[in-house]
Scaffold this motif. Sequence first.
Motif, short mmCIF file in Angstrom:
data_model
loop_
_atom_site.label_atom_id
_atom_site.label_comp_id
_atom_site.label_asym_id
_atom_site.label_seq_id
_atom_site.Cartn_x
_atom_site.Cartn_y
_atom_site.Cartn_z
N LYS A 113 0.77 -1.38 -0.10
CA LYS A 113 -0.09 -0.13 0.07
C LYS A 113 0.73 1.24 -0.05
CE LYS A 113 -3.67 2.37 2.44
NZ LYS A 113 -3.04 3.69 2.22
N GLU A 114 2.07 1.09 0.68
CA GLU A 114 2.91 2.63 0.84
C GLU A 114 3.57 2.65 -0.60
OE1 GLU A 114 4.45 5.70 2.59
OE2 GLU A 114 3.17 4.32 3.64
N VAL A 115 4.11 1.45 -1.23
CA VAL A 115 4.57 1.88 -2.78
C VAL A 115 3.35 2.34 -3.46
CG1 VAL A 115 5.43 0.36 -4.57
CG2 VAL A 115 6.25 -0.14 -2.44
N ALA A 116 2.32 1.73 -3.52
CA ALA A 116 1.06 2.43 -4.35
C ALA A 116 0.80 3.87 -3.93
CB ALA A 116 -0.12 1.86 -4.22
N ASP A 117 0.86 4.30 -2.83
CA ASP A 117 0.85 5.75 -2.53
C ASP A 117 1.84 6.56 -2.97
OD1 ASP A 117 -1.87 5.11 -1.19
OD2 ASP A 117 -0.76 4.97 0.63
N LEU A 118 3.03 5.96 -2.67
CA LEU A 118 4.24 6.83 -3.05
C LEU A 118 4.51 7.04 -4.55
CD1 LEU A 118 7.04 5.25 -0.74
CD2 LEU A 118 6.31 7.54 -0.83
N LEU A 119 3.93 5.77 -5.38
CA LEU A 119 3.92 5.99 -6.92
C LEU A 119 2.98 7.16 -7.46
CD1 LEU A 119 4.26 2.25 -7.81
CD2 LEU A 119 5.93 4.18 -8.34
N LYS A 120 1.74 7.06 -6.53
CA LYS A 120 0.57 8.05 -6.72
C LYS A 120 1.22 9.55 -6.62
CE LYS A 120 -3.36 6.88 -6.12
NZ LYS A 120 -4.51 6.44 -5.42
N ALA A 121 1.92 9.65 -5.40
CA ALA A 121 2.46 11.00 -4.81
C ALA A 121 3.71 11.34 -5.94
CB ALA A 121 2.89 10.85 -3.61
N HIS A 122 4.22 10.55 -6.49
CA HIS A 122 5.38 10.81 -7.45
C HIS A 122 4.70 11.36 -8.71
CE1 HIS A 122 9.35 10.82 -9.18
NE2 HIS A 122 8.93 10.18 -10.03
N PHE A 123 3.65 10.61 -9.35
CA PHE A 123 2.85 10.97 -10.23
C PHE A 123 2.35 12.21 -10.13
CE2 PHE A 123 -1.01 11.26 -12.87
CZ PHE A 123 -0.54 11.18 -14.08
N GLY A 124 1.89 12.57 -9.18
CA GLY A 124 1.21 14.10 -8.78
C GLY A 124 2.51 15.13 -9.05
N LEU A 125 3.70 14.86 -8.31
CA LEU A 125 4.79 15.67 -8.42
C LEU A 125 5.14 15.94 -9.77
CD1 LEU A 125 6.83 14.62 -5.14
CD2 LEU A 125 5.50 16.80 -5.44
N ARG A 126 5.17 14.98 -10.67
CA ARG A 126 5.68 15.03 -11.99
C ARG A 126 4.74 15.93 -12.75
NH1 ARG A 126 6.48 9.36 -14.49
NH2 ARG A 126 4.47 9.27 -13.70
N MET A 127 3.46 15.74 -12.37
CA MET A 127 2.47 16.68 -13.06
C MET A 127 2.68 18.06 -12.93
SD MET A 127 0.91 14.62 -15.29
CE MET A 127 2.22 13.74 -15.57
N GLN A 128 2.95 18.06 -11.74
CA GLN A 128 3.13 19.69 -10.85
C GLN A 128 4.34 20.29 -11.88
OE1 GLN A 128 3.20 20.09 -6.80
NE2 GLN A 128 1.34 19.20 -6.42
N LYS A 129 5.37 19.45 -11.97
CA LYS A 129 6.46 19.89 -12.58
C LYS A 129 6.23 20.02 -14.10
CE LYS A 129 11.22 18.81 -13.83
NZ LYS A 129 12.17 17.67 -13.95
N ALA A 130 5.53 19.43 -14.50
CA ALA A 130 5.21 19.77 -15.95
C ALA A 130 4.24 20.70 -16.38
CB ALA A 130 4.44 18.53 -16.79
N THR A 131 3.42 21.32 -15.44
CA THR A 131 2.71 22.50 -15.57
C THR A 131 3.46 23.61 -14.92
OG1 THR A 131 1.50 21.89 -13.58
CG2 THR A 131 0.71 20.91 -15.62
N GLN A 132 4.68 23.45 -14.34
CA GLN A 132 5.51 24.40 -13.59
C GLN A 132 4.74 25.10 -12.37
OE1 GLN A 132 6.59 27.16 -16.93
NE2 GLN A 132 7.68 25.52 -17.95
N GLN A 133 4.22 24.15 -11.70
CA GLN A 133 3.60 24.40 -10.37
C GLN A 133 4.57 23.80 -9.28
OE1 GLN A 133 -0.38 22.62 -10.59
NE2 GLN A 133 -1.25 24.27 -11.90
N LEU A 134 5.34 23.04 -9.39
CA LEU A 134 5.98 22.54 -8.60
C LEU A 134 7.09 23.62 -7.90
CD1 LEU A 134 6.81 19.93 -6.92
CD2 LEU A 134 8.37 19.24 -8.71
N THR A 135 7.29 23.93 -6.71
CA THR A 135 8.35 24.72 -6.20
C THR A 135 9.38 24.18 -5.74
OG1 THR A 135 6.79 24.87 -4.20
CG2 THR A 135 6.55 26.63 -5.77
N ASN A 136 9.19 23.05 -5.07
CA ASN A 136 10.52 22.31 -4.39
C ASN A 136 10.83 21.11 -5.13
OD1 ASN A 136 12.28 21.27 -2.75
ND2 ASN A 136 10.94 21.00 -1.03
N HIS A 137 11.72 21.01 -6.02
CA HIS A 137 12.26 20.14 -6.76
C HIS A 137 12.74 18.86 -6.27
CE1 HIS A 137 10.84 22.40 -10.72
NE2 HIS A 137 11.42 23.29 -10.01
N SER A 138 13.23 19.06 -5.11
CA SER A 138 13.87 18.09 -4.41
C SER A 138 13.06 16.91 -4.02
CB SER A 138 14.68 18.64 -3.24
OG SER A 138 13.86 19.09 -2.28
#
Length: 66
Positions: free
Chosen positions: A16-41
């Motif tokens: 379950k934790e791996v699935a949640d982390l994968l979902k969170a990582h996807f969200g971060l990638r989408m934020q980066k693509a739309t230039q909404q991500l402020t903390n790239h680390s």
Amino acid sequence: MKASEFRSKDVAGLEKEVADLLKAHFGLRMQKATQQLTNHSQLGKTRRDIARAKTILAQKKKEAAK
């Protein structure tokens, strides 16, 4: 998340934790693509957490198979 925190979970909890982390990582990638991500680390941290969780999950599955 630390490796000791992952080790305290059972196999189902880790999956379950791996699935949640994968979902969170996807969200971060989408934020980066739309230039909404402020903390790239966060991308790297999430990716390393996924690797940690998958490694410990594989170890636990290997132990259970013995």
